[in-house]
Design a protein around this motif. Structure first.
Motif, PDB file in Angstrom:
ATOM      1  N   THR A 294       0.813  -1.217   0.000  1.00 41.31           N
ATOM      2  CA  THR A 294       0.000   0.000   0.000  1.00 41.31           C
ATOM      3  C   THR A 294       0.851   1.274   0.000  1.00 41.31           C
ATOM      4  N   SER A 295       2.158   1.113  -0.079  1.00 37.59           N
ATOM      5  CA  SER A 295       3.050   2.287  -0.098  1.00 37.59           C
ATOM      6  C   SER A 295       4.083   2.114  -1.201  1.00 37.59           C
ATOM      7  N   GLU A 296       4.554   3.268  -1.714  1.00 37.86           N
ATOM      8  CA  GLU A 296       5.560   3.301  -2.776  1.00 37.86           C
ATOM      9  C   GLU A 296       5.123   2.473  -3.979  1.00 37.86           C
ATOM     10  N   VAL A 297       3.899   2.660  -4.374  1.00 32.07           N
ATOM     11  CA  VAL A 297       3.350   1.940  -5.524  1.00 32.07           C
ATOM     12  C   VAL A 297       3.496   2.805  -6.761  1.00 32.07           C
ATOM     13  N   LYS A 298       4.010   2.230  -7.829  1.00 31.55           N
ATOM     14  CA  LYS A 298       4.196   2.947  -9.082  1.00 31.55           C
ATOM     15  C   LYS A 298       3.299   2.344 -10.158  1.00 31.55           C
ATOM     16  N   VAL A 299       3.122   3.092 -11.188  1.00 31.81           N
ATOM     17  CA  VAL A 299       2.355   2.605 -12.330  1.00 31.81           C
ATOM     18  C   VAL A 299       3.065   1.384 -12.921  1.00 31.81           C
ATOM     19  N   GLY A 300       2.318   0.313 -13.172  1.00 27.68           N
ATOM     20  CA  GLY A 300       2.886  -0.918 -13.715  1.00 27.68           C
ATOM     21  C   GLY A 300       3.252  -1.940 -12.669  1.00 27.68           C
ATOM     22  N   ASP A 301       3.275  -1.531 -11.382  1.00 26.53           N
ATOM     23  CA  ASP A 301       3.539  -2.515 -10.328  1.00 26.53           C
ATOM     24  C   ASP A 301       2.339  -3.460 -10.174  1.00 26.53           C
ATOM     25  N   THR A 302       2.612  -4.614  -9.552  1.00 26.94           N
ATOM     26  CA  THR A 302       1.534  -5.593  -9.327  1.00 26.94           C
ATOM     27  C   THR A 302       1.174  -5.611  -7.850  1.00 26.94           C
ATOM     28  N   LEU A 303      -0.099  -5.375  -7.567  1.00 23.82           N
ATOM     29  CA  LEU A 303      -0.614  -5.425  -6.210  1.00 23.82           C
ATOM     30  C   LEU A 303      -1.473  -6.695  -6.055  1.00 23.82           C
ATOM     31  N   ALA A 321     -20.192 -15.996  -6.859  1.00 22.98           N
ATOM     32  CA  ALA A 321     -18.806 -15.771  -7.275  1.00 22.98           C
ATOM     33  C   ALA A 321     -18.533 -14.271  -7.388  1.00 22.98           C
ATOM     34  N   PHE A 322     -17.307 -13.888  -7.086  1.00 24.45           N
ATOM     35  CA  PHE A 322     -16.923 -12.481  -7.196  1.00 24.45           C
ATOM     36  C   PHE A 322     -16.705 -12.133  -8.669  1.00 24.45           C
ATOM     37  N   SER A 323     -17.222 -10.973  -9.066  1.00 23.95           N
ATOM     38  CA  SER A 323     -17.122 -10.549 -10.453  1.00 23.95           C
ATOM     39  C   SER A 323     -16.732  -9.069 -10.502  1.00 23.95           C
ATOM     40  N   PHE A 324     -15.542  -8.799 -11.028  1.00 23.74           N
ATOM     41  CA  PHE A 324     -15.062  -7.429 -11.149  1.00 23.74           C
ATOM     42  C   PHE A 324     -14.515  -7.224 -12.563  1.00 23.74           C
ATOM     43  N   ALA A 325     -14.423  -5.968 -12.963  1.00 20.82           N
ATOM     44  CA  ALA A 325     -13.976  -5.641 -14.315  1.00 20.82           C
ATOM     45  C   ALA A 325     -12.816  -4.641 -14.273  1.00 20.82           C
ATOM     46  N   SER A 326     -11.963  -4.736 -15.270  1.00 17.75           N
ATOM     47  CA  SER A 326     -10.867  -3.767 -15.400  1.00 17.75           C
ATOM     48  C   SER A 326     -11.418  -2.423 -15.872  1.00 17.75           C
ATOM     49  N   THR A 327     -10.710  -1.356 -15.530  1.00 19.23           N
ATOM     50  CA  THR A 327     -11.069  -0.001 -15.968  1.00 19.23           C
ATOM     51  C   THR A 327      -9.816   0.660 -16.534  1.00 19.23           C
ATOM     52  N   ARG A 328      -9.952   1.948 -16.939  1.00 21.44           N
ATOM     53  CA  ARG A 328      -8.780   2.650 -17.465  1.00 21.44           C
ATOM     54  C   ARG A 328      -7.787   3.002 -16.353  1.00 21.44           C
ATOM     55  N   TYR A 329      -8.220   2.872 -15.063  1.00 26.33           N
ATOM     56  CA  TYR A 329      -7.339   3.200 -13.936  1.00 26.33           C
ATOM     57  C   TYR A 329      -6.521   1.988 -13.474  1.00 26.33           C
ATOM     58  N   TYR A 330      -7.003   0.822 -13.738  1.00 26.21           N
ATOM     59  CA  TYR A 330      -6.296  -0.397 -13.297  1.00 26.21           C
ATOM     60  C   TYR A 330      -6.758  -1.568 -14.152  1.00 26.21           C
ATOM     61  N   LYS A 331      -5.938  -2.594 -14.145  1.00 29.21           N
ATOM     62  CA  LYS A 331      -6.308  -3.846 -14.813  1.00 29.21           C
ATOM     63  C   LYS A 331      -6.275  -4.959 -13.781  1.00 29.21           C
ATOM     64  N   LEU A 332      -7.251  -5.892 -13.863  1.00 32.19           N
ATOM     65  CA  LEU A 332      -7.426  -6.968 -12.887  1.00 32.19           C
ATOM     66  C   LEU A 332      -7.129  -8.316 -13.542  1.00 32.19           C
ATOM     67  N   TYR A 333      -6.384  -9.150 -12.818  1.00 31.26           N
ATOM     68  CA  TYR A 333      -6.056 -10.502 -13.282  1.00 31.26           C
ATOM     69  C   TYR A 333      -6.379 -11.488 -12.139  1.00 31.26           C
ATOM     70  N   PRO A 334      -7.598 -12.013 -12.094  1.00 35.23           N
ATOM     71  CA  PRO A 334      -7.996 -12.888 -10.975  1.00 35.23           C
ATOM     72  C   PRO A 334      -7.394 -14.281 -11.104  1.00 35.23           C
ATOM     73  N   GLN A 335      -7.104 -14.883  -9.944  1.00 31.07           N
ATOM     74  CA  GLN A 335      -6.657 -16.263  -9.855  1.00 31.07           C
ATOM     75  C   GLN A 335      -7.864 -17.167  -9.585  1.00 31.07           C
ATOM     76  N   PRO A 336      -7.736 -18.498  -9.760  1.00 30.83           N
ATOM     77  CA  PRO A 336      -8.864 -19.392  -9.487  1.00 30.83           C
ATOM     78  C   PRO A 336      -9.356 -19.256  -8.043  1.00 30.83           C
ATOM     79  N   THR A 337     -10.663 -19.338  -7.877  1.00 32.17           N
ATOM     80  CA  THR A 337     -11.290 -19.221  -6.557  1.00 32.17           C
ATOM     81  C   THR A 337     -11.119 -20.515  -5.773  1.00 32.17           C
ATOM     82  N   ASN A 338     -10.795 -20.387  -4.491  1.00 33.50           N
ATOM     83  CA  ASN A 338     -10.681 -21.543  -3.597  1.00 33.50           C
ATOM     84  C   ASN A 338     -11.942 -21.654  -2.740  1.00 33.50           C
TER      85      ASN A 338
END
Length: 612
Positions: A294-303, A321-338
């Motif tokens: 949550t600190s020193e985060v730059k554009v292109g880093d992975t959170l 199931a959780f359902s979210f979408a990418s926007t112009r502010y961020y891109k989301l890459y979900p992993q398989p749900t446990n």
């Protein structure tokens, strides 16, 4: 002279008459001996004899039928098929005898069959056929028995069925409790299991044992709990649960039966006011979510965005199931749900966990969407919402996307359809996830132009990619070498067996059996498990015995299994080991080892029911 001649003539005639009588007597004697020989021969002819130990019994009492033959060719033994219409055949034993007398031999075979009449009345036991011979029919009278009650008016066994709620909603969790009250240890107990075609039922926990006094009588109470989920709305009746077991009374062994009351459920449908297609009945739903770093985060880093959801009283498969979408502010890459279901004393807790990789594309304040779950509270019977707000993060650096983009979002997870179809408590099989390539992974012309303008960022990206490829290759090589070494170790090392950890201390089965009987007679619960396994390994072989459960399975004796289970309960409970009485187990082992049923002793009968 005339007189003398007459006397002589009379004497000669008398002698002739006596000789004739003597001949007739000898002939009669021969005939008598012949008749006796014929009778003796008939008496020694092959025969089948059937007898009962009692001619008059009461219902639920046992009667023993003894079949005796005096010829060697008995074939497959007695044909008992004619008895199955009016009797339950509970047990059967056999022994043989041979007699030798003055050069002659006789073979005797005996079968002892324990029978339980199915009803009251007068019964005719038909001829029992053994080989080519059959017995004579026998009559038996079965009277109606009085109810077995103790001095307090309580029965020896009570079975009770309870549910946590009689008006559940569709697919709501129900806890079904089956309680068995017994005044003493039961033999050959057979307890039914709750079931219904419109209920999904599974055991919740292991049996719980405690003691309780009911109307002046001390009972041992065994509680067995089940999870149930109704798959159809409307009326559902859980049938009465039954138990049958053998007990010892002053009149001998007797079968007792008991049953609970039926449970009627009024299953409610999904409320019309429920707004979502994802039907989730639960008592409580909670959410946890974290974002790091949550600190020193730059554009292109992975959170890493971690979301954990918990639903009390519901399965993980029922949660949306959780359902979210990418926007112009961020891109989301979900992993398989446990998904995971955790059983507790109060019910089931469904757990759903997902990790989403977040890549900021624009500097500034990063705010992720709120996480929300809608559910129906089955306690308050109201609609509730649970939500969690992810922490915000300040992002620095240069934008990776064109701000002229209208913020079109690409949905990465498809929403779950309504969960009103039948659910299953079985764990789903693991499948390889087949994900459709997202459009976010494809090259974007706008991003390409941005990378061309920012040449310094492009060089850095290339270096990072090279380092990542080298690290992945090194990791894969290490994993391959580790797996190869593990396979070689598994091939060379033998798996330790019970024979290595606990070698046999006795020479044969007989000596091991004597040690086991001695432990039972001395009430030595500490050595019971070791002695039992020692004897069983001699009897059935090393490869078939790993624990006491194998003895229960291979012995095929319900009495032996019941007594071993009672010993295990005392062994692993808070009860002192000195409270265990091994005499019953010793008797059961002797019956199993010898194949002969030991006669009941009145001194061993429980005096709780002195009138029976």
């Amino acid at each position: 002279m005339v007189v003398d001649i007459g006397l002589m003539s009379f004497t000669q005639d008398n002698k002739k008459f006596m000789l004739q009588q003597s001949g007739l007597f000898s002939l009669f004697k021969i005939l008598a001996i012949s008749v006796m020989l014929i009778i003796s021969t008939l008496a020694s002819a092959a025969s089948v004899t059937a007898t009962l130990d009692k001619q008059v019994i009461y219902e639920n009492d046992l009667v023993q039928l003894t079949i005796r033959t005096d010829f060697p060719e008995t074939g497959q033994g007695p044909d008992l098929s004619a008895l199955k219409r009016d009797f339950d055949i509970l047990s059967q034993s056999q022994n043989s005898q041979f007699r030798f007398n003055l050069g002659t031999s006789q073979s005797l075979s005996f079968w002892v069959i324990s029978l339980m009449p199915k009803s009251t009345g007068d019964f005719l036991i038909p001829p029992i056929k053994v080989g080519n011979y059959a017995s004579e029919p026998i009559t038996l009278k079965v009277k109606t028995a009085q109810q077995l009650l103790d001095e307090n008016g309580n029965p020896p066994v009570i079975i009770d069925l309870e549910v946590s709620q009689t008006e559940p909603y569709l697919q709501q969790e129900l806890i079904v409790s089956l309680k068995l009250y017994s005044a003493f240890a039961l033999q050959n107990a057979n307890i039914s299991t709750p079931n219904h075609p419109n209920l999904v039922i599974e055991r919740l926990a292991d049996d719980q044992i405690h003691y309780e006094e009911v109307n002046g009588t001390q009972y041992q109470v065994i509680t067995r709990e089940y999870l149930a989920f109704a798959q159809q709305s409307g009326n559902i009746e859980i049938p009465p649960q039954k138990i049958s077991a053998m007990i010892n009374t002053n009149r001998g062994r007797r079968l007792i039966k008991a049953q609970s009351k039926a449970i009627n459920l009024n299953v409610l449908p999904i409320p019309a006011s429920y707004p979502s297609d994802d039907w989730l009945p639960a008592t409580k739903v909670s959410l946890l979510n974290t974002l790091s770093p949550t600190s020193e985060v730059k554009v292109g880093d992975t959170l890493i965005w971690q979301i954990d959801a918990f639903a009390n009283g519901a399965l993980a498969e029922q949660m949306p199931a959780f359902s979210f979408a990418s926007t112009r502010y961020y891109k989301l890459y979900p992993q398989p749900t446990n998904l995971n279901n955790r059983k507790t004393d109060t019910g089931i807790i469904g757990e759903q966990s997902i990790q989403i990789e977040v890549v900021p594309t624009i500097p500034g304040k990063l705010e992720l969407p709120e996480v929300e779950i809608v559910f129906w509270n089955t306690q308050t019977r109201q609609l509730e919402r649970t939500y969690a707000v992810p922490p915000s993060v300040e992002v620095t650096g240069m934008a990776l996307t064109d701000l002229s983009n209208n913020g079109q979002a690409t949905k990465l997870l498809a929403p779950q359809t309504g969960s009103v179809a039948p659910i299953s408590l079985a764990k789903p099989k693991e499948k390889e996830s087949e994900e459709t390539p997202s459009t976010d992974n494809q090259a974007d012309p706008t991003e390409a132009s941005t990378m061309t303008v920012n040449q310094g960022w492009s060089i850095k990206s290339i270096i990072l990619w090279i380092l990542a490829i080298v690290a992945i290759s090194t990791l894969m090589s290490a994993i391959f070498l580790m797996l190869k070494k593990r396979k070689e170790v598994n091939k060379t090392e033998d798996v330790p067996t019970l024979q290595v950890f606990a070698p046999l201390n006795t020479q044969d089965e007989k000596s091991a059996y004597q040690e086991l009987i001695r432990a039972c007679q001395n009430n030595d619960l500490k050595t019971l498990r070791g002695r039992s396994l020692e004897w069983a390994r001699h009897r059935w072989g090393e490869d078939k015995i790993n624990g006491l459960d194998d003895i229960k399975r291979l012995s095929e004796s319900s009495t032996l299994s019941q007594l071993l289970m009672e010993a295990e309960l005392i062994m692993y409970s808070d009860t002192a080991a000195t409270d265990w009485d091994g005499s019953d187990l010793a008797d059961a082992l002797e019956e199993f080892y010898s194949g002969e049923v030991k006669p009941s002793q009145s001194s061993q009968l429980k005096t709780l029911y002195p009138n029976f």
